[in-house]
Each structure stands twice: as C-alpha cells, then as structure tokens.
Design a protein around this motif. Structure first.
Motif, PDB file in Angstrom:
ATOM      1  N   SER A 109     -24.657  -5.735  18.221  1.00 30.91           N
ATOM      2  CA  SER A 109     -24.864  -4.261  17.937  1.00 30.91           C
ATOM      3  C   SER A 109     -24.276  -3.428  17.258  1.00 30.91           C
ATOM      4  O   SER A 109     -24.622  -2.829  17.061  1.00 30.91           O
ATOM      5  CB  SER A 109     -25.403  -3.826  19.151  1.00 30.91           C
ATOM      6  N   THR A 112     -23.927  -3.557  13.917  1.00 28.67           N
ATOM      7  CA  THR A 112     -24.611  -1.907  12.778  1.00 28.67           C
ATOM      8  C   THR A 112     -24.478  -0.610  13.431  1.00 28.67           C
ATOM      9  O   THR A 112     -24.913   0.689  12.796  1.00 28.67           O
ATOM     10  CB  THR A 112     -26.327  -2.129  13.419  1.00 28.67           C
ATOM     11  N   LYS A 115     -22.285   1.538  11.208  1.00 26.74           N
ATOM     12  CA  LYS A 115     -22.404   1.721  10.060  1.00 26.74           C
ATOM     13  C   LYS A 115     -23.240   3.350  10.092  1.00 26.74           C
ATOM     14  O   LYS A 115     -23.239   3.754   9.905  1.00 26.74           O
ATOM     15  CB  LYS A 115     -23.352   0.474   9.440  1.00 26.74           C
ATOM     16  N   ARG A 116     -23.534   3.023  11.295  1.00 32.77           N
ATOM     17  CA  ARG A 116     -24.645   4.078  11.886  1.00 32.77           C
ATOM     18  C   ARG A 116     -23.611   5.022  11.460  1.00 32.77           C
ATOM     19  O   ARG A 116     -23.785   6.795  11.561  1.00 32.77           O
ATOM     20  CB  ARG A 116     -26.003   3.726  12.742  1.00 32.77           C
ATOM     21  N   ALA A 145     -25.828  -8.967   5.806  1.00 29.30           N
ATOM     22  CA  ALA A 145     -25.469  -7.976   6.706  1.00 29.30           C
ATOM     23  C   ALA A 145     -25.659  -6.169   5.575  1.00 29.30           C
ATOM     24  O   ALA A 145     -26.238  -5.111   6.860  1.00 29.30           O
ATOM     25  CB  ALA A 145     -24.072  -7.661   7.335  1.00 29.30           C
ATOM     26  N   ARG A 148     -29.544  -5.897   4.781  1.00 31.95           N
ATOM     27  CA  ARG A 148     -30.564  -5.308   6.233  1.00 31.95           C
ATOM     28  C   ARG A 148     -30.403  -3.764   6.542  1.00 31.95           C
ATOM     29  O   ARG A 148     -32.039  -3.570   6.989  1.00 31.95           O
ATOM     30  CB  ARG A 148     -29.729  -6.644   7.499  1.00 31.95           C
ATOM     31  N   ILE A 149     -28.724  -3.801   6.376  1.00 32.82           N
ATOM     32  CA  ILE A 149     -29.141  -1.913   6.562  1.00 32.82           C
ATOM     33  C   ILE A 149     -29.808  -1.235   5.952  1.00 32.82           C
ATOM     34  O   ILE A 149     -30.574  -0.145   6.198  1.00 32.82           O
ATOM     35  CB  ILE A 149     -27.286  -1.114   7.203  1.00 32.82           C
ATOM     36  N   LEU A 188     -32.227   2.090  11.301  1.00 32.27           N
ATOM     37  CA  LEU A 188     -30.595   1.551  11.494  1.00 32.27           C
ATOM     38  C   LEU A 188     -30.520   2.131  13.086  1.00 32.27           C
ATOM     39  O   LEU A 188     -30.630   1.230  14.216  1.00 32.27           O
ATOM     40  CB  LEU A 188     -29.497   2.571  11.402  1.00 32.27           C
ATOM     41  N   MET A 191     -33.326  -0.616  14.423  1.00 38.40           N
ATOM     42  CA  MET A 191     -32.115  -2.225  14.888  1.00 38.40           C
ATOM     43  C   MET A 191     -31.318  -1.521  16.525  1.00 38.40           C
ATOM     44  O   MET A 191     -31.000  -2.642  17.242  1.00 38.40           O
ATOM     45  CB  MET A 191     -31.063  -2.788  13.424  1.00 38.40           C
TER      46      MET A 191
END
Length: 197
Positions: A109, A112, A115-116, A145, A148-149, A188, A191
C-alpha cells in the motif's frame, strides 16, 4: 525558497519527508534492495550514486524546478524517493515523478498512500489545476499503476528523451484534473481501505 514549500506528509502506510543529504546511506540500502537501479528503462540511482542524485535533486529544488521527498515505510525507514517536478507556479500545476521504491515495499500500500498524500497536497493545499505523471512506454508496471489510480492518458511524446542506456524513450503522459480529484480521491481511499464501514 521557490513554490511549493518543503512539507512533510504523513499517512497510515507511508510518509513523505523533505529529502536531505543525510538520507543518503539509508536510500543507498533501499536502492540496493532488489537492485531496482538495474532496470534500463528507469532512472533509479545505483547505491554508489545516491548521494550525487540527492545533491542533484536538492539543486533542482533551489532552482524552483523540483520538490523532492524521501519516502518512509510504515516503520519510518527510508524506502525510496519521489518528487514534485516540472513545477508551474503560474498555472499552477506539478508533475509527480522521479519515483522509485525498494523492492521490499513494491506491491504494498506504500505507493498508493504516497500518491494519495501527494495528490491531496497538490489539489487541496497548493490549488493545482492538474497533476501530471510521465513514464517510459517500456515501463508497463508504472503505466498500470498510474492508470490504476485514475489518471487519464494525455498522449505519447515520441522520441522524447533517452533512457539511461542511450536508447530513445517514448514518454507516456497522464494527468488528473482538479475536477477529477474527488473521484480519484474516493478511489484511492477505497484502495487503501479507508472507506470501510
């Protein structure tokens, strides 16, 4: 200091702190983990080159072209680097790029979460109208990737630059607009398991 100002961003699975010269030893260990620097289509510094890469990024920061971060894993151990780059303070907009992680945190994670954190800061604190991502057409894992976001493909810059081995690079460009951020944020959070009852 040029816009944007250095900042620390904390999350449940990862945190981001301003890149510093004294992170070199720990980041050299991260680079050596899985020998991530050997992928020819990326620009990950080899362990022996990490200090020079930190110096380069800090120089770019002083020039107002980059805001580099050290990525910390859940235990607070340096696990890679990421940056805001191609900074446009007038629009305003940034690119999230020059990102790499130790093998031990890949497919967790951590990315992710990073990026969040970076997207939330860009849209909610810096007021960006768009955030961009770029990657080599050969870097399929990175492209997946990014997609995916929730980033949308803007196009491909053909023969845009060169890979570290000298071959020509087609650069895939993606972006997220400020109007798209609420949906991307919800994705996000899903996820990361933050929307669980």
């Amino acid at each position: 200091m040029p816009w944007p100002d250095p900042v620390s961003l904390e999350g449940e699975f990862a945190s981001l702190v301003p890149l510093q010269e004294d992170h070199a030893d720990a980041l050299a260990l991260a680079s050596g983990d899985g020998e991530v620097w050997r992928a020819w289509y990326t620009n990950v510094p080899a362990p022996a080159d990490v200090a020079a890469e930190i110096a380069r990024r800090l120089g770019e920061q002083r020039a107002g072209r980059m805001l580099p971060f050290t990525v910390l894993d859940q235990a607070g151990v340096p696990a890679g680097m990421t940056t805001y780059m191609n900074i446009d303070a007038t629009s305003p907009r940034v690119e999230i790029g020059s990102t790499w992680y130790a093998k031990r945190v890949q497919r967790t994670s951590l990315n992710t979460q990073c990026k969040r954190l970076l997207l939330a800061h860009a849209f909610e604190s810096l007021g960006c109208i768009a955030v961009e991502f770029r990657t080599s057409s050969y870097n399929r894992a990175s492209r997946r990737a990014i997609e995916r976001i929730g980033a949308k493909a803007d196009g491909i810059l053909r023969n845009h630059s060169r890979h570290q081995n000298g071959t020509l690079r087609d650069t895939c460009v993606y972006s997220i607009l400020d109007s798209e951020w609420p949906g991307v944020k919800a994705q996000l959070d899903h996820m990361l398991g933050f929307d669980a009852p």
